[in-house]
Scaffold this motif. Structure first.
Motif, PDB file in Angstrom:
ATOM      1  N   CYS A  83       0.859  -1.189   0.000  1.00  0.00           N
ATOM      2  CA  CYS A  83       0.000   0.000   0.000  1.00  0.00           C
ATOM      3  C   CYS A  83       0.897   1.241   0.000  1.00  0.00           C
ATOM      4  O   CYS A  83       0.920   2.012   0.967  1.00  0.00           O
ATOM      5  N   PRO A  84       1.656   1.460  -1.078  1.00  0.00           N
ATOM      6  CA  PRO A  84       2.631   2.557  -1.070  1.00  0.00           C
ATOM      7  C   PRO A  84       1.981   3.936  -1.186  1.00  0.00           C
ATOM      8  O   PRO A  84       0.848   4.062  -1.642  1.00  0.00           O
ATOM      9  N   TRP A  85       2.744   4.957  -0.755  1.00  0.00           N
ATOM     10  CA  TRP A  85       2.330   6.344  -0.990  1.00  0.00           C
ATOM     11  C   TRP A  85       2.407   6.572  -2.490  1.00  0.00           C
ATOM     12  O   TRP A  85       3.424   6.294  -3.125  1.00  0.00           O
ATOM     13  N   THR A  86       1.326   7.100  -3.071  1.00  0.00           N
ATOM     14  CA  THR A  86       1.236   7.292  -4.515  1.00  0.00           C
ATOM     15  C   THR A  86       0.745   8.702  -4.817  1.00  0.00           C
ATOM     16  O   THR A  86      -0.204   9.164  -4.179  1.00  0.00           O
ATOM     17  N   PRO A  87       1.356   9.395  -5.790  1.00  0.00           N
ATOM     18  CA  PRO A  87       0.872  10.734  -6.149  1.00  0.00           C
ATOM     19  C   PRO A  87      -0.564  10.694  -6.667  1.00  0.00           C
ATOM     20  O   PRO A  87      -0.903   9.862  -7.509  1.00  0.00           O
ATOM     21  N   THR A  88      -1.404  11.567  -6.120  1.00  0.00           N
ATOM     22  CA  THR A  88      -2.779  11.691  -6.602  1.00  0.00           C
ATOM     23  C   THR A  88      -3.015  13.041  -7.261  1.00  0.00           C
ATOM     24  O   THR A  88      -4.021  13.225  -7.936  1.00  0.00           O
ATOM     25  N   SER A  89      -2.088  13.987  -7.064  1.00  0.00           N
ATOM     26  CA  SER A  89      -2.180  15.264  -7.777  1.00  0.00           C
ATOM     27  C   SER A  89      -0.806  15.926  -7.810  1.00  0.00           C
ATOM     28  O   SER A  89      -0.004  15.756  -6.894  1.00  0.00           O
ATOM     29  N   VAL A  90      -0.564  16.651  -8.891  1.00  0.00           N
ATOM     30  CA  VAL A  90       0.651  17.451  -9.060  1.00  0.00           C
ATOM     31  C   VAL A  90       0.180  18.815  -9.547  1.00  0.00           C
ATOM     32  O   VAL A  90      -0.382  18.925 -10.634  1.00  0.00           O
ATOM     33  N   THR A  91       0.380  19.845  -8.708  1.00  0.00           N
ATOM     34  CA  THR A  91      -0.060  21.190  -9.067  1.00  0.00           C
ATOM     35  C   THR A  91       1.115  22.154  -8.979  1.00  0.00           C
ATOM     36  O   THR A  91       2.107  21.880  -8.304  1.00  0.00           O
ATOM     37  N   ALA A  92       0.991  23.290  -9.659  1.00  0.00           N
ATOM     38  CA  ALA A  92       2.066  24.285  -9.652  1.00  0.00           C
ATOM     39  C   ALA A  92       1.500  25.684  -9.497  1.00  0.00           C
ATOM     40  O   ALA A  92       0.448  26.006 -10.043  1.00  0.00           O
ATOM     41  N   GLU A  93       2.225  26.471  -8.719  1.00  0.00           N
ATOM     42  CA  GLU A  93       2.003  27.914  -8.627  1.00  0.00           C
ATOM     43  C   GLU A  93       3.346  28.533  -8.935  1.00  0.00           C
ATOM     44  O   GLU A  93       4.253  28.517  -8.098  1.00  0.00           O
ATOM     45  N   GLY A  94       3.505  29.018 -10.138  1.00  0.00           N
ATOM     46  CA  GLY A  94       4.816  29.492 -10.583  1.00  0.00           C
ATOM     47  C   GLY A  94       5.747  28.302 -10.701  1.00  0.00           C
ATOM     48  O   GLY A  94       5.421  27.322 -11.366  1.00  0.00           O
ATOM     49  N   ASP A  95       6.891  28.384 -10.034  1.00  0.00           N
ATOM     50  CA  ASP A  95       7.858  27.284 -10.068  1.00  0.00           C
ATOM     51  C   ASP A  95       7.782  26.413  -8.809  1.00  0.00           C
ATOM     52  O   ASP A  95       8.639  25.570  -8.576  1.00  0.00           O
ATOM     53  N   ARG A  96       6.770  26.643  -7.980  1.00  0.00           N
ATOM     54  CA  ARG A  96       6.563  25.822  -6.780  1.00  0.00           C
ATOM     55  C   ARG A  96       5.553  24.717  -7.113  1.00  0.00           C
ATOM     56  O   ARG A  96       4.401  24.994  -7.425  1.00  0.00           O
ATOM     57  N   VAL A  97       6.013  23.478  -7.029  1.00  0.00           N
ATOM     58  CA  VAL A  97       5.190  22.316  -7.367  1.00  0.00           C
ATOM     59  C   VAL A  97       4.803  21.595  -6.078  1.00  0.00           C
ATOM     60  O   VAL A  97       5.650  21.359  -5.218  1.00  0.00           O
ATOM     61  N   THR A  98       3.530  21.276  -5.950  1.00  0.00           N
ATOM     62  CA  THR A  98       3.040  20.504  -4.809  1.00  0.00           C
ATOM     63  C   THR A  98       2.587  19.138  -5.320  1.00  0.00           C
ATOM     64  O   THR A  98       1.772  19.051  -6.236  1.00  0.00           O
ATOM     65  N   VAL A  99       3.133  18.096  -4.705  1.00  0.00           N
ATOM     66  CA  VAL A  99       2.753  16.731  -5.050  1.00  0.00           C
ATOM     67  C   VAL A  99       2.024  16.149  -3.842  1.00  0.00           C
ATOM     68  O   VAL A  99       2.582  16.071  -2.755  1.00  0.00           O
ATOM     69  N   ARG A 100       0.780  15.777  -4.042  1.00  0.00           N
ATOM     70  CA  ARG A 100      -0.019  15.164  -2.971  1.00  0.00           C
ATOM     71  C   ARG A 100       0.107  13.650  -3.094  1.00  0.00           C
ATOM     72  O   ARG A 100      -0.111  13.086  -4.167  1.00  0.00           O
ATOM     73  N   LEU A 101       0.468  13.001  -1.980  1.00  0.00           N
ATOM     74  CA  LEU A 101       0.620  11.550  -1.940  1.00  0.00           C
ATOM     75  C   LEU A 101      -0.423  10.956  -1.002  1.00  0.00           C
ATOM     76  O   LEU A 101      -0.670  11.500   0.080  1.00  0.00           O
ATOM     77  N   GLU A 102      -1.032   9.855  -1.431  1.00  0.00           N
ATOM     78  CA  GLU A 102      -2.012   9.158  -0.614  1.00  0.00           C
ATOM     79  C   GLU A 102      -1.727   7.662  -0.668  1.00  0.00           C
ATOM     80  O   GLU A 102      -1.063   7.189  -1.583  1.00  0.00           O
ATOM     81  N   THR A 103      -2.253   6.936   0.323  1.00  0.00           N
ATOM     82  CA  THR A 103      -2.143   5.478   0.320  1.00  0.00           C
ATOM     83  C   THR A 103      -3.521   4.871   0.120  1.00  0.00           C
ATOM     84  O   THR A 103      -4.530   5.460   0.483  1.00  0.00           O
ATOM     85  N   ASP A 104      -3.531   3.697  -0.473  1.00  0.00           N
ATOM     86  CA  ASP A 104      -4.759   2.934  -0.633  1.00  0.00           C
ATOM     87  C   ASP A 104      -4.727   1.845   0.419  1.00  0.00           C
ATOM     88  O   ASP A 104      -4.149   0.786   0.210  1.00  0.00           O
ATOM     89  N   ASP A 105      -5.297   2.124   1.579  1.00  0.00           N
ATOM     90  CA  ASP A 105      -5.230   1.170   2.679  1.00  0.00           C
ATOM     91  C   ASP A 105      -6.565   0.476   2.920  1.00  0.00           C
ATOM     92  O   ASP A 105      -6.857   0.055   4.033  1.00  0.00           O
ATOM     93  N   GLU A 106      -7.376   0.330   1.868  1.00  0.00           N
ATOM     94  CA  GLU A 106      -8.662  -0.348   2.006  1.00  0.00           C
ATOM     95  C   GLU A 106      -8.469  -1.846   2.231  1.00  0.00           C
ATOM     96  O   GLU A 106      -9.237  -2.474   2.922  1.00  0.00           O
ATOM     97  N   GLY A 107      -7.463  -2.428   1.624  1.00  0.00           N
ATOM     98  CA  GLY A 107      -7.215  -3.854   1.770  1.00  0.00           C
ATOM     99  C   GLY A 107      -6.128  -4.098   2.792  1.00  0.00           C
ATOM    100  O   GLY A 107      -5.665  -3.184   3.472  1.00  0.00           O
ATOM    101  N   PRO A 108      -5.708  -5.336   2.910  1.00  0.00           N
ATOM    102  CA  PRO A 108      -4.622  -5.629   3.851  1.00  0.00           C
ATOM    103  C   PRO A 108      -3.299  -5.054   3.345  1.00  0.00           C
ATOM    104  O   PRO A 108      -2.978  -5.153   2.165  1.00  0.00           O
ATOM    105  N   CYS A 109      -2.542  -4.434   4.240  1.00  0.00           N
ATOM    106  CA  CYS A 109      -1.247  -3.843   3.907  1.00  0.00           C
ATOM    107  C   CYS A 109      -0.166  -4.527   4.732  1.00  0.00           C
ATOM    108  O   CYS A 109      -0.357  -4.776   5.919  1.00  0.00           O
TER     109      CYS A 109
END
Length: 141
Positions: A83-109
């Motif tokens: 159940c690894p951390w996986t990017p769900t969004s990549v956004t930018a404001e100018g040259d600042r990039v925000t990468v949101r990471l989430e896990t899929d922990d619905e099943g057994p990990c």
């Protein structure tokens, strides 16, 4: 004595039909879940276990990033290998990039701690020379 032959011939046929219907329903559910998962879209270009070349992961399991020579961003984070951390969004404001990471922990990990790397493209208009990256782990303060 009554003959039971016709009843016995229909039983295997009925079981086969039920098995086919159940199999089709399971396959459909898996395909729909995969299609609805935002991580299956074109956001993540490539994923693999371990850290990216040229990265020195911190000893405290902190996430990190490396800009590749190809202009793509390699984001890595330590977590469960199943159940690894996986990017769900990549956004930018100018040259600042925000990468949101989430896990899929619905099943057994699994209860291991493994780095997983995901390669994503930089948003259009971001200057790789002035790049600032913020990694946001959803669900962690």
């Amino acid at each position: 004595m009554q003959e039971r032959g016709p009843v016995r011939r229909w039983l295997p046929l009925r079981l086969a039909v039920v098995a086919i219907v159940v199999g089709a329903a399971v396959l459909t559910a898996l395909l729909v879940r995969q299609h609805d998962d935002p991580r299956t879209e074109d956001l993540v270009l490539h994923s693999y276990q371990g850290g990216p070349a040229g990265a020195e992961p911190a000893g405290d399991s902190a996430p990190g990033w490396v800009l590749g020579e190809d202009g793509r961003l390699a984001v890595y984070a330590a977590g469960s290998s199943s159940c690894p951390w996986t990017p769900t969004s990549v956004t930018a404001e100018g040259d600042r990039v925000t990468v949101r990471l989430e896990t899929d922990d619905e099943g057994p990990c699994t209860a291991d701690l493994v780095y997983t790397t995901h390669v994503v493209a930089l948003p259009a208009g971001v200057d790789p020379g002035a790049l600032e990256v913020e990694l946001e782990l959803a669900g962690r303060g």
